[in-house]
Design a protein around this motif. Structure first.
Motif, short mmCIF file in Angstrom:
data_model
loop_
_atom_site.label_atom_id
_atom_site.label_comp_id
_atom_site.label_asym_id
_atom_site.label_seq_id
_atom_site.Cartn_x
_atom_site.Cartn_y
_atom_site.Cartn_z
N ALA A 107 0.83 -1.20 0.00
CA ALA A 107 0.00 0.00 0.00
C ALA A 107 0.87 1.26 0.00
CB ALA A 107 -0.93 -0.01 1.21
N GLU A 108 1.93 1.25 0.82
CA GLU A 108 2.78 2.44 0.90
C GLU A 108 3.62 2.63 -0.36
OE1 GLU A 108 4.52 5.92 2.46
OE2 GLU A 108 2.62 4.86 2.75
N LYS A 109 4.04 1.54 -1.01
CA LYS A 109 4.78 1.64 -2.27
C LYS A 109 3.92 2.32 -3.35
CE LYS A 109 7.16 -2.17 -3.49
NZ LYS A 109 8.64 -1.97 -3.54
N ILE A 110 2.63 1.99 -3.35
CA ILE A 110 1.70 2.60 -4.31
C ILE A 110 1.44 4.06 -3.95
CG2 ILE A 110 -0.64 2.50 -5.24
CD1 ILE A 110 -0.47 -0.60 -4.67
N ARG A 111 1.18 4.31 -2.66
CA ARG A 111 0.93 5.69 -2.23
C ARG A 111 2.13 6.58 -2.52
NH1 ARG A 111 1.93 9.63 0.90
NH2 ARG A 111 3.77 8.52 1.65
N ALA A 112 3.33 6.06 -2.24
CA ALA A 112 4.55 6.83 -2.49
C ALA A 112 4.72 7.10 -3.98
CB ALA A 112 5.76 6.09 -1.93
N LEU A 150 5.99 2.27 -6.40
CA LEU A 150 5.42 1.64 -7.58
C LEU A 150 4.54 2.62 -8.35
CD1 LEU A 150 4.28 -1.77 -6.03
CD2 LEU A 150 6.14 -1.46 -7.67
N THR A 151 4.66 2.58 -9.65
CA THR A 151 3.74 3.28 -10.55
C THR A 151 3.35 2.32 -11.65
OG1 THR A 151 5.58 4.19 -11.85
CG2 THR A 151 4.70 5.58 -10.06
N ALA A 152 2.42 2.71 -12.51
CA ALA A 152 1.96 1.81 -13.57
C ALA A 152 1.62 2.60 -14.82
CB ALA A 152 0.74 1.03 -13.10
N ASN A 176 -10.68 0.11 -0.48
CA ASN A 176 -9.43 -0.64 -0.33
C ASN A 176 -8.25 0.03 -1.05
OD1 ASN A 176 -9.81 -2.07 -3.07
ND2 ASN A 176 -11.50 -3.00 -1.93
N PHE A 177 -7.69 -0.60 -2.10
CA PHE A 177 -6.51 -0.06 -2.79
C PHE A 177 -6.87 0.97 -3.86
CE2 PHE A 177 -4.54 -3.63 -0.77
CZ PHE A 177 -3.18 -3.35 -0.70
N ASN A 178 -8.14 1.17 -4.14
CA ASN A 178 -8.52 2.02 -5.27
C ASN A 178 -8.05 3.47 -5.15
OD1 ASN A 178 -10.12 0.50 -7.36
ND2 ASN A 178 -11.24 -0.14 -5.53
N PRO A 179 -8.24 4.18 -4.03
CA PRO A 179 -7.85 5.58 -3.99
C PRO A 179 -6.37 5.81 -4.24
CG PRO A 179 -9.33 5.06 -2.17
CD PRO A 179 -8.94 3.77 -2.80
N MET A 180 -5.50 5.00 -3.63
CA MET A 180 -4.07 5.21 -3.81
C MET A 180 -3.62 4.82 -5.21
SD MET A 180 -2.73 2.18 -1.27
CE MET A 180 -4.00 2.56 -0.09
N ALA A 184 -1.49 6.73 -8.95
CA ALA A 184 -0.18 6.19 -9.33
C ALA A 184 -0.11 5.65 -10.75
CB ALA A 184 0.24 5.08 -8.35
N GLY A 185 -1.15 5.85 -11.54
CA GLY A 185 -1.13 5.40 -12.93
C GLY A 185 -0.84 6.56 -13.87
N LYS A 186 -0.06 6.28 -14.91
CA LYS A 186 0.14 7.30 -15.95
C LYS A 186 -1.20 7.61 -16.62
CE LYS A 186 4.89 5.82 -16.85
NZ LYS A 186 5.81 5.18 -17.83
N ILE A 187 -2.01 6.57 -16.81
CA ILE A 187 -3.38 6.73 -17.28
C ILE A 187 -4.28 6.01 -16.29
CG2 ILE A 187 -5.06 6.19 -19.09
CD1 ILE A 187 -2.78 6.32 -21.11
N THR A 188 -5.23 6.75 -15.71
CA THR A 188 -6.14 6.17 -14.73
C THR A 188 -7.53 6.07 -15.33
OG1 THR A 188 -4.88 6.94 -12.81
CG2 THR A 188 -7.22 6.51 -12.47
#
Length: 235
Positions: A107-112, A150-152, A176-180, A184-188
């Protein structure tokens, strides 16, 4: 889609630009809060070689389990294997590269990643195989492991409500993981149960601002129950 109106009307438009060997983040926890239609369309178009970042991979015949079933994912970055037999088999056979990550660290890798922070230190995993090959450091008498964010290429998100400008509200545990991941996506890309006009969402209740969102599509969800437990009725 024009100007600030981010609504698209087909899954082809929603996933335009997604190609083989990309990295995707997929919101959800088990089957709760997953973007079902976006996943199903990826199965349909046969995208392969994906690196998928998600808490786990759902079940064998639903959600990310369908992409695994059709061998469209080459690497899973997840916190556990769960109850997906295909996931377990592919990991043990070496067909699938699996990078298991403690749930809080994931979770923190994604938030960061969404915050533009390249890496951070955490005590979680020090002295275990999680720390193998990673930089460690002692800070104030405690040992820490350096984890990279992490980014995507694409973040695939499910929301309860969205307005046409991409502002999002998530409902209960489906957040759950959706907000963070949305940050973190180049395209969301967001699948929403309800799409409303700008101004209809209470600003105090918005979880994700539209600045993070590129595309919104209206969807209906099966909302399958991952585990159903029924109490026996006794007389």
């Amino acid at each position: 889609m024009a100007g600030l109106n981010k609504v698209v009307h087909s899954y082809e438009q929603a996933l335009d630009g997604l190609s083989d060997n990309m990295t995707i983040m997929v919101g959800g926890f088990g089957l709760c809060g997953i973007p079902e239609g976006l996943i199903n369309h990826m199965v349909k178009i046969g995208i392969t070689g994906l690196t998928a970042i998600s808490n786990n991979a759902g079940v064998d015949d639903f959600g990310l389990g369908l992409l695994l079933k059709h061998q469209q994912i080459s690497t899973m970055i997840a916190s556990y294997v769960g109850e997906n037999a295909t996931f377990e088999r592919q990991m043990l056979s070496g067909e699938l590269t699996v990078i298991l990550t403690p749930q809080g660290t994931l979770a923190e890798k994604i938030r960061a990643g969404g915050a533009g922070i390249p890496a951070f230190f955490t005590a979680t995993g020090f002295g275990t195989p999680i720390a193998d090959g990673k930089e460690t450091r002692e800070i104030n008498g405690r040992h820490y492991v350096l984890e990279h964010s992490l980014t995507a290429d694409f973040a695939l998100i499910r929301a309860w409500k969205a307005d046409t400008m991409g502002n999002l509200i998530f409902r209960n545990t489906a957040a759950n993981f959706n907000p963070m991941m949305a940050t973190a996506g180049k395209i969301t890309v967001v699948e929403a149960e309800h799409i409303v006009a700008p101004g209809e969402l209470d600003p105090n209740h918005i979880h994700t601002p539209g600045i993070y969102v590129d595309r919104v599509i209206q969807a209906s969800f099966e909302k399958r129950i991952e585990q159903r437990t029924i109490k026996a009725i006794t007389e």
